[in-house]
Design a protein around this motif. Structure first.
Motif, short mmCIF file in Angstrom:
data_model
loop_
_atom_site.label_atom_id
_atom_site.label_comp_id
_atom_site.label_asym_id
_atom_site.label_seq_id
_atom_site.Cartn_x
_atom_site.Cartn_y
_atom_site.Cartn_z
N LEU A 9 -4.04 7.16 0.60
CA LEU A 9 -2.99 7.09 -0.54
C LEU A 9 -3.77 6.60 -1.67
O LEU A 9 -4.43 5.42 -1.52
N SER A 10 -3.80 7.37 -2.66
CA SER A 10 -4.65 6.76 -3.96
C SER A 10 -3.49 6.64 -4.92
O SER A 10 -2.65 7.73 -5.06
N PHE A 11 -3.33 5.78 -5.71
CA PHE A 11 -2.35 5.57 -6.84
C PHE A 11 -2.89 4.73 -7.81
O PHE A 11 -3.88 3.85 -7.90
N VAL A 25 4.15 -3.66 -4.11
CA VAL A 25 3.41 -2.43 -3.41
C VAL A 25 2.40 -2.71 -2.38
O VAL A 25 2.28 -2.32 -1.45
N TRP A 26 1.76 -4.09 -2.79
CA TRP A 26 0.69 -4.69 -2.10
C TRP A 26 1.14 -5.04 -0.70
O TRP A 26 0.79 -4.81 0.45
N ARG A 27 2.44 -5.71 -0.91
CA ARG A 27 3.16 -6.13 0.51
C ARG A 27 3.46 -5.04 1.43
O ARG A 27 3.27 -5.15 2.59
N ARG A 28 3.72 -3.98 0.70
CA ARG A 28 4.25 -2.91 1.72
C ARG A 28 3.08 -2.31 2.33
O ARG A 28 2.98 -2.11 3.54
N LEU A 29 1.93 -2.17 1.48
CA LEU A 29 0.63 -1.85 1.95
C LEU A 29 0.27 -2.61 3.46
O LEU A 29 -0.17 -2.38 4.20
N GLN A 30 0.53 -3.86 3.08
CA GLN A 30 0.14 -4.94 4.05
C GLN A 30 0.78 -4.85 5.47
O GLN A 30 0.53 -4.74 6.43
N THR A 38 -11.86 0.44 -0.93
CA THR A 38 -12.54 0.38 -2.36
C THR A 38 -11.41 0.70 -3.11
O THR A 38 -10.53 1.48 -3.16
N GLY A 39 -11.09 -0.18 -4.31
CA GLY A 39 -10.14 0.06 -5.12
C GLY A 39 -8.55 0.10 -4.75
O GLY A 39 -8.34 -0.55 -3.91
N SER A 40 -8.15 1.16 -5.32
CA SER A 40 -6.71 1.49 -5.27
C SER A 40 -6.65 2.53 -3.98
O SER A 40 -5.61 3.42 -4.19
N LEU A 41 -7.52 2.67 -3.10
CA LEU A 41 -7.67 3.92 -2.23
C LEU A 41 -7.32 3.13 -0.82
O LEU A 41 -8.02 2.37 -0.23
N TYR A 42 -6.15 3.35 -0.16
CA TYR A 42 -6.00 2.82 1.01
C TYR A 42 -5.85 3.89 2.23
O TYR A 42 -5.42 5.12 2.00
N LEU A 43 -6.23 3.51 3.33
CA LEU A 43 -5.99 4.27 4.44
C LEU A 43 -5.35 3.88 5.73
O LEU A 43 -5.39 2.93 5.95
N LEU A 44 -4.95 4.90 6.43
CA LEU A 44 -4.23 4.82 7.58
C LEU A 44 -4.87 5.90 8.63
O LEU A 44 -5.14 6.74 8.28
N ALA A 64 8.37 4.38 -10.22
CA ALA A 64 8.22 3.34 -11.32
C ALA A 64 7.26 3.57 -12.31
O ALA A 64 6.76 2.75 -13.08
N GLY A 65 7.10 5.03 -12.39
CA GLY A 65 6.17 5.39 -13.63
C GLY A 65 4.77 5.63 -13.26
O GLY A 65 3.88 5.77 -14.02
N GLY A 66 4.19 5.37 -11.91
CA GLY A 66 2.84 5.40 -11.62
C GLY A 66 2.51 6.96 -11.15
O GLY A 66 3.38 7.68 -10.95
N GLU A 67 1.24 6.71 -10.52
CA GLU A 67 0.96 8.14 -10.07
C GLU A 67 0.55 7.99 -8.51
O GLU A 67 -0.24 6.80 -8.28
N ALA A 68 0.53 8.78 -7.80
CA ALA A 68 0.16 8.66 -6.26
C ALA A 68 -0.03 9.91 -5.58
O ALA A 68 0.66 10.91 -6.05
#
Length: 308
Positions: A9-11, A25-30, A38-44, A64-68
């Motif tokens: 997930l890159s956002f 968003v950070w809490r959901r990822l946790q 690295t950065g705003s790239l998250y893996l599962l 929320a107006g972002g990009e993902a």
């Protein structure tokens, strides 16, 4: 190790986004167990649950107006993958160490408030296990710490006569019988017989056993309640299956529903009990109850076998 397929997930969030949205968003990822190399790239690790979790989060970020962007990664190079796997394990190790430490504090405090505190720890443990994708080493210590609390809460009844493990060959090619309208103990036993003893076993539902039939969970049965055990637990002992952790977890659930004592409660128990009561109220035939029960206990077994 075998290469692992990944999901990424890159956002990005708008520069004016509130800190609360970023924290959410950070809490959901946790919570879903994602790790960021690295950065705003998250893996599962790739899978249906990971796909769904990332898709929902990507939708929230977009709203929320972002990009993902959610994308699959077939494989990483050996060093990168090894470091990533260790990062997943380290994150879960931290969770399990905290659970172990708190369990020890509860153990030192004695029985005062033990049931409530144990239930909270078990919920946290279940959440950590659900996202323990690579068998974190500290999980074993947390499991043992919770087991000590369980023993402190419910030391159990004095054992009845010992049930020696026996040769499974004696029970193959036989016909089994138990009471009609099977509920939790009998359904679990029927699954166990076909899963571990004799896949071709014939199981009959009647009030009395016929000549040459093996009976379970009925008056005067070959397998029944013994020394505080429900019939499923008796069978585990008889067949030498007590050391299987997944079967032990199922035994705890079956025991709590069949012989409720109120001393402890596994997370799954209330839901499974409600499902079984619903089946009974539906007026299904014995064959229908057995078919659904087999699917239920096979699913539970596989879930506990994989640690989920």
């Amino acid at each position: 190790m075998t290469p692992v397929p990944w999901l990424a997930l890159s956002f990005s969030l708008p520069s004016g986004s509130s800190s609360s949205k970023r924290v959410a968003v950070w809490r959901r990822l946790q919570k879903i167990g994602a790790v960021s190399p690295t950065g705003s790239l998250y893996l599962l690790p790739a899978g249906a649950e990971s796909q769904e979790a990332f898709d929902w989060l990507a939708q929230e970020i977009t709203e929320a107006g972002g990009e993902a962007l959610v994308l699959p990664i077939d494989r990483l190079d050996g060093d990168s993958e090894g470091r990533l796997v260790e990062a997943f394990r380290a994150a879960r190790d931290e969770d399990f160490r905290k659970i172990t430490a708190e369990a020890r504090e509860v153990e030192r405090a004695g029985k005062d408030g033990l049931a409530d505190r144990l239930e909270k720890l078990r919920r946290r443990f279940a959440e950590a296990v659900r996202i323990d994708f690579f068998q974190a080493p500290e999980r074993a210590a947390a499991t043992a710490a919770l087991a000590r609390l369980e023993a402190l809460l419910d030391p159990g009844e004095p054992p009845g006569r010992e049930v020696p493990a026996t040769d499974l060959g004696r029970y193959r090619g036989r016909r089994w019988v138990t009471r009609p309208r099977p509920h939790v103990d009998r359904l679990a036993c029927a699954w166990l017989i076909r899963r571990f003893v004799d896949p071709q076993a014939e199981i009959r539902y009647a009030d009395k056993a016929g000549e040459g039939e093996l009976s379970f969970d009925m008056k005067g049965a070959d397998f029944g309640h013994r020394g505080g055990r429900c019939t499923f637990e008796t069978m585990l002992a008889e067949f030498g299956l007590e050391n299987d952790p997944a079967l032990a977890a199922l035994a705890a659930i079956v025991h709590e529903i069949d012989l409720p004592g109120g001393a402890s409660s596994r997370l799954e128990t209330a839901g499974i009990d409600a499902v079984l009561r619903g089946w009974a109220a539906a007026g299904w035939t014995d064959a229908e109850l057995e078919r659904h029960g087999t699917a239920l206990f096979e699913g539970l077994y596989r879930a506990h076998l994989s640690g989920t």
